[in-house]
Design an enzyme around this catalytic site. Structure first.
Site, PDB file in Angstrom:
ATOM      1  N   ASP A  38       0.834  -1.218   0.000  1.00  0.00           N
ATOM      2  CA  ASP A  38       0.000   0.000   0.000  1.00  0.00           C
ATOM      3  C   ASP A  38       0.867   1.266   0.000  1.00  0.00           C
ATOM      4  OD1 ASP A  38      -2.197  -1.688   0.191  1.00  0.00           O
ATOM      5  OD2 ASP A  38      -2.288  -1.533   2.369  1.00  0.00           O
ATOM      6  N   GLU A 205     -11.362  -2.198  -1.941  1.00  0.00           N
ATOM      7  CA  GLU A 205     -10.691  -1.401  -0.918  1.00  0.00           C
ATOM      8  C   GLU A 205      -9.635  -0.530  -1.592  1.00  0.00           C
ATOM      9  OE1 GLU A 205      -9.269  -4.470   1.664  1.00  0.00           O
ATOM     10  OE2 GLU A 205      -7.767  -5.193   0.251  1.00  0.00           O
TER      11      GLU A 205
END
Length: 326
Positions: A38, A205
């Protein structure tokens, strides 16, 4: 599984097979490029140094003279953990960094895998160097068991003087709300859904909203993200990067076929191909050298499938069709 969901799954799998040969490989990355989950990338205005932040521990900091490296370790944002009184405070997730009015704002999530006991926090710095970050704790955007959403994976975009925060994962997928003018606290505006994938097993997400031309583009990660070293999902169910677009930041977002993003819509931007497996956790950055790029993490199958093996990926984006092509 309902017939509609089964048909969509089959069509998506066929699409992935066809498109997997069309994706460009990531730009070469040098230095410390592994263990990047991420990522968030930004270039410091004062001297041109690039900073990379990533999930895990106190949020790792890496620096480089260019967006592709060579990257080197430069400390952590939260070496003592987050001030948020939640499980996972020592293992912050999904940083999202922005430069506003002379200050760098880093949003992050505190949670544990598979739960809704989650909170979005924020830290600030005027330089981004390790040791200069002030943790302000929770923005008050939180979730608990039974809520419609999960308060993780924050992303900020400023539009017409308002601070929009997009977030979410599982439990209703992606939502949006606004922050107060100080950028550190929730405005108390009721969160509203902007994306929902009702097929299974396709959680969404890692939202990232980017504006160019006449549209706002909602990038998100869909599929199974993690634990590939112990159990890999069925082909096509691994992480991949999707997009929808809208003429307004609040929606409604649709994919290239006109399917609403709140009704399982989403156009594939980047999926597994070659040695690239499970790309996701993405963002978009306008680099002064490479131009508009998509950055993300992925598994290089020549290196390993563990979460700690995730590699920084960067691809140039072609916007000529009105949709991002990498």
């Amino acid at each position: 599984m309902a017939a509609h969901s089964l048909l969509r799954t089959v069509l998506l799998a066929l699409t992935l097979v066809v498109l997997s040969t069309a994706f460009s490989n990531p730009l070469p990355c040098t230095g410390e490029c592994i263990d990047t989950h991420d990522p968030s990338l930004i270039r410091r205005t004062s001297d041109g140094t690039y900073f990379r932040f990533a999930t895990g521990g106190g949020i790792s900091i890496h620096t480089a003279p260019s967006i592709t490296g060579p990257w080197k370790t430069a400390g952590e944002v939260l070496p003592s953990g987050s001030k948020i009184n939640n499980p996972g405070a020592d293992d912050a997730w999904a940083p999202d960094v922005h430069y506003v009015g002379g200050t760098y704002y880093l949003y992050y999530a505190v949670s544990t895998f598979g739960t809704q006991t989650s909170a979005i926090g924020v830290a600030t710095s005027t330089s981004m160097d390790a040791g200069t970050w002030t943790d302000h704790g929770s923005t008050s955007v939180t979730s608990t068991t039974g809520d419609d959403y999960n308060a993780i994976d924050p992303n900020l975009i400023q539009v017409s003087g308002k601070n929009y925060l997009t977030f979410g994962s599982f439990w209703g997928d992606l939502y949006q709300t606004t922050l107060s003018s100080n950028l550190e606290s929730w405005s108390q505006s009721t969160p509203y859904r902007i994306e929902l994938n009702s097929t299974s097993p396709q959680p969404s997400e890692g939202a990232y909203v980017y504006h160019t031309g006449s549209y706002y583009y909602l990038f998100f990660s869909s599929g199974s993200c993690c634990g590939y070293d112990t159990s890999r999902p069925a082909p096509g169910d691994e992480y991949k990067i999707m997009v929808c677009r809208s003429t307004t930041v609040t929606g409604g977002y649709v994919d290239r076929n006109g399917q609403a993003c709140t009704n399982s819509g989403g156009t594939l931007v980047l999926g597994s191909h070659g040695v690239v497996y499970g790309p996701g956790g993405q963002g978009v950055y306008d680099d002064i050298v490479e131009g508009s790029v998509l950055y993300y993490h992925y598994v290089d199958t020549n290196i390993g499938y563990a979460d700690g093996d995730k590699v920084l990926g960067i691809n140039k984006i072609d916007w000529s069709t009105g949709w991002p092509v990498v």
